[in-house]
Enzyme design. Structure first.
Site, short mmCIF file in Angstrom:
data_model
loop_
_atom_site.label_atom_id
_atom_site.label_comp_id
_atom_site.label_asym_id
_atom_site.label_seq_id
_atom_site.Cartn_x
_atom_site.Cartn_y
_atom_site.Cartn_z
N LEU A 1 0.84 -1.21 0.00
CA LEU A 1 0.00 0.00 0.00
C LEU A 1 0.87 1.25 0.00
O LEU A 1 1.94 1.28 0.61
CB LEU A 1 -0.88 0.02 1.26
CG LEU A 1 -1.88 -1.11 1.41
CD1 LEU A 1 -2.54 -1.03 2.80
CD2 LEU A 1 -2.93 -1.06 0.31
N ARG B 1 -4.60 -5.84 5.32
CA ARG B 1 -3.62 -6.13 6.37
C ARG B 1 -4.24 -6.84 7.57
O ARG B 1 -3.51 -7.24 8.49
CB ARG B 1 -2.93 -4.81 6.82
CG ARG B 1 -2.25 -4.08 5.66
CD ARG B 1 -1.22 -3.10 6.15
NE ARG B 1 -0.21 -3.79 6.93
CZ ARG B 1 0.69 -3.19 7.67
NH1 ARG B 1 0.72 -1.88 7.74
NH2 ARG B 1 1.58 -3.88 8.36
N HIS C 1 0.19 7.44 9.78
CA HIS C 1 0.08 7.04 11.18
C HIS C 1 0.56 8.17 12.10
O HIS C 1 1.40 8.98 11.70
CB HIS C 1 0.96 5.81 11.47
CG HIS C 1 0.42 4.52 10.93
ND1 HIS C 1 1.17 3.67 10.16
CD2 HIS C 1 -0.78 3.92 11.07
CE1 HIS C 1 0.45 2.60 9.85
NE2 HIS C 1 -0.74 2.73 10.39
N CYS D 1 8.03 0.99 12.07
CA CYS D 1 7.14 0.00 11.45
C CYS D 1 7.78 -1.38 11.35
O CYS D 1 7.08 -2.38 11.27
CB CYS D 1 6.78 0.40 10.03
SG CYS D 1 6.74 2.13 9.75
N GLU E 1 5.06 -3.73 13.03
CA GLU E 1 4.61 -2.91 14.16
C GLU E 1 3.10 -2.74 14.19
O GLU E 1 2.50 -2.61 15.27
CB GLU E 1 5.25 -1.53 14.08
CG GLU E 1 4.64 -0.56 15.07
CD GLU E 1 5.31 0.79 15.07
OE1 GLU E 1 5.19 1.52 14.08
OE2 GLU E 1 5.94 1.11 16.08
N ASP E 2 2.48 -2.73 13.01
CA ASP E 2 1.05 -2.44 12.96
C ASP E 2 0.17 -3.56 13.49
O ASP E 2 -1.02 -3.36 13.72
CB ASP E 2 0.66 -2.07 11.52
CG ASP E 2 1.35 -0.80 11.10
OD1 ASP E 2 1.37 0.14 11.92
OD2 ASP E 2 1.88 -0.73 9.98
N ARG F 1 -6.71 4.72 9.76
CA ARG F 1 -6.57 3.30 10.10
C ARG F 1 -7.04 2.96 11.51
O ARG F 1 -7.19 1.79 11.85
CB ARG F 1 -5.10 2.88 9.98
CG ARG F 1 -4.47 3.11 8.61
CD ARG F 1 -4.98 2.09 7.61
NE ARG F 1 -4.33 2.27 6.31
CZ ARG F 1 -3.13 1.77 6.00
NH1 ARG F 1 -2.46 1.05 6.87
NH2 ARG F 1 -2.63 1.99 4.80
N ASP G 1 2.33 -6.02 2.77
CA ASP G 1 2.83 -5.06 3.75
C ASP G 1 3.32 -5.70 5.05
O ASP G 1 3.55 -5.00 6.04
CB ASP G 1 1.72 -4.03 4.07
CG ASP G 1 1.51 -3.05 2.93
OD1 ASP G 1 2.41 -2.24 2.67
OD2 ASP G 1 0.45 -3.13 2.25
C1 CIR Z 1 0.63 0.64 4.93
O1 CIR Z 1 0.14 1.52 4.24
O2 CIR Z 1 0.01 0.05 5.79
C2 CIR Z 1 2.08 0.27 4.69
N1 CIR Z 1 2.40 0.47 3.31
C3 CIR Z 1 3.02 1.09 5.57
C4 CIR Z 1 2.86 0.82 7.02
C5 CIR Z 1 3.81 1.62 7.85
N2 CIR Z 1 3.68 1.27 9.21
C6 CIR Z 1 3.91 2.11 10.23
O3 CIR Z 1 4.13 3.30 10.02
N3 CIR Z 1 3.81 1.62 11.45
#
Ligand code: CIR
Length: 256
Positions: A19, A86, A164, A251, A66-67, A133, A61
């Site tokens: 993404l 995700r 984020h 992340c 971390e997410d 998100r 992704d």
């Molecule tokens: C996203 O859009 O979810 C991923 N391309 C990037 C996630 C980055 N994660 C973060 O900053 N913790």
């Protein structure tokens, strides 16, 4: 910011489909793997154990671990990512956390969405930014869970157009935050010492303090010099490929 462990996940070949808010080109897998190896080596250089999970091709992704969770000393909370592509990544992370923690809770509400990138844990509180998100239901559910462990959640706002909350800030030590001016202007860091990213270097805000070092993305000389002058021991890590997918230092790992 004292950690004995980190969890990372190798980037998958499907990273090309990751993404992104704005398309600035396809990330190069080999270059991302090289940056990822430097990142892991820096974490390990502090004496921490780094658990390296294998790539998950079904989730482009998934390198951005971390997410998927919030790791606290008392236990871990598995998130419910707001990006539909995700959601399944969190279920993949749950058994890994169960192997390392005796207490693992989950965000379960069908209307609750929350991603780890919106959560900044300081010495005294857990700030969670509402974003595209992360919604109020997700934040409230997290607050109920961590209250059982003695933690307080404060809801704040991620600036519009920023992926984020932590895209724009990071913890440097017990009382110091690195933040963009646009985020600091919201007033959410009252009571903390704040160091601003240099104008035009907003993408430097996402660093991590990991034991005695600060990992920061390479290519932001004025912010780097300010942090060196403030006494931090910096490691610059290439981030060109993750940046194409709006990713940065925090992340790429779960830390506990
Ligand atoms: C996203 O859009 O979810 C991923 N391309 C990037 C996630 C980055 N994660 C973060 O900053 N913790």
């Amino acid at each position: 910011f004292r950690f004995s462990h980190a969890i990372t996940r190798a980037p998958a070949a499907s990273i090309a489909r990751g993404l992104r808010a704005v398309d600035t080109g396809t990330p190069d897998l080999a270059r991302m793997q090289a940056h990822h190896a430097d990142y892991i080596a820096a974490l390990r250089s502090t004496g921490a154990t780094v658990v390296e999970l294998g790539p998950l091709d079904a989730y482009p992704d998934s390198v951005f671990v971390e997410d998927t969770a919030l790791c606290l000393p008392e236990g871990a909370v598995v998130m419910r990512p707001g990006a539909p592509s995700r959601l399944g990544e969190a279920a993949e992370m749950a058994p890994q956390l169960e192997a390392l923690y005796s207490r693992v809770r989950r965000i379960e509400g069908a209307a609750s969405f929350i991603e780890g990138g919106d959560i900044l844990t300081t010495e005294t509180e857990i700030l969670v930014g509402r974003s595209a998100r992360t919604n109020a239901e997700g934040i409230a559910e997290l607050a109920r869970i961590v209250a059982d462990w003695g933690h307080t959640v404060r809801e704040v706002h991620t600036p519009p157009g920023v992926l984020h909350f932590k895209t724009d800030c990071s913890l440097l030590d017990g009382e110091t935050i690195l933040a963009t001016e646009r985020l600091d202007a919201s007033g959410c860091f009252k009571g903390y010492r704040v160091i601003h990213t240099a104008p035009g270097e907003e993408a430097a805000a996402n660093t991590i303090r990991f034991n005695d070092i600060v990992l920061m993305p390479a290519g932001f000389p004025r912010t780097r010099d300010a942090l060196v002058a403030a006494g931090y021991d910096l490691r610059e890590i290439g981030n060109s490929e993750c940046a194409k997918l709006d990713g940065g230092m925090s992340c790429l790992s779960l830390r506990f």
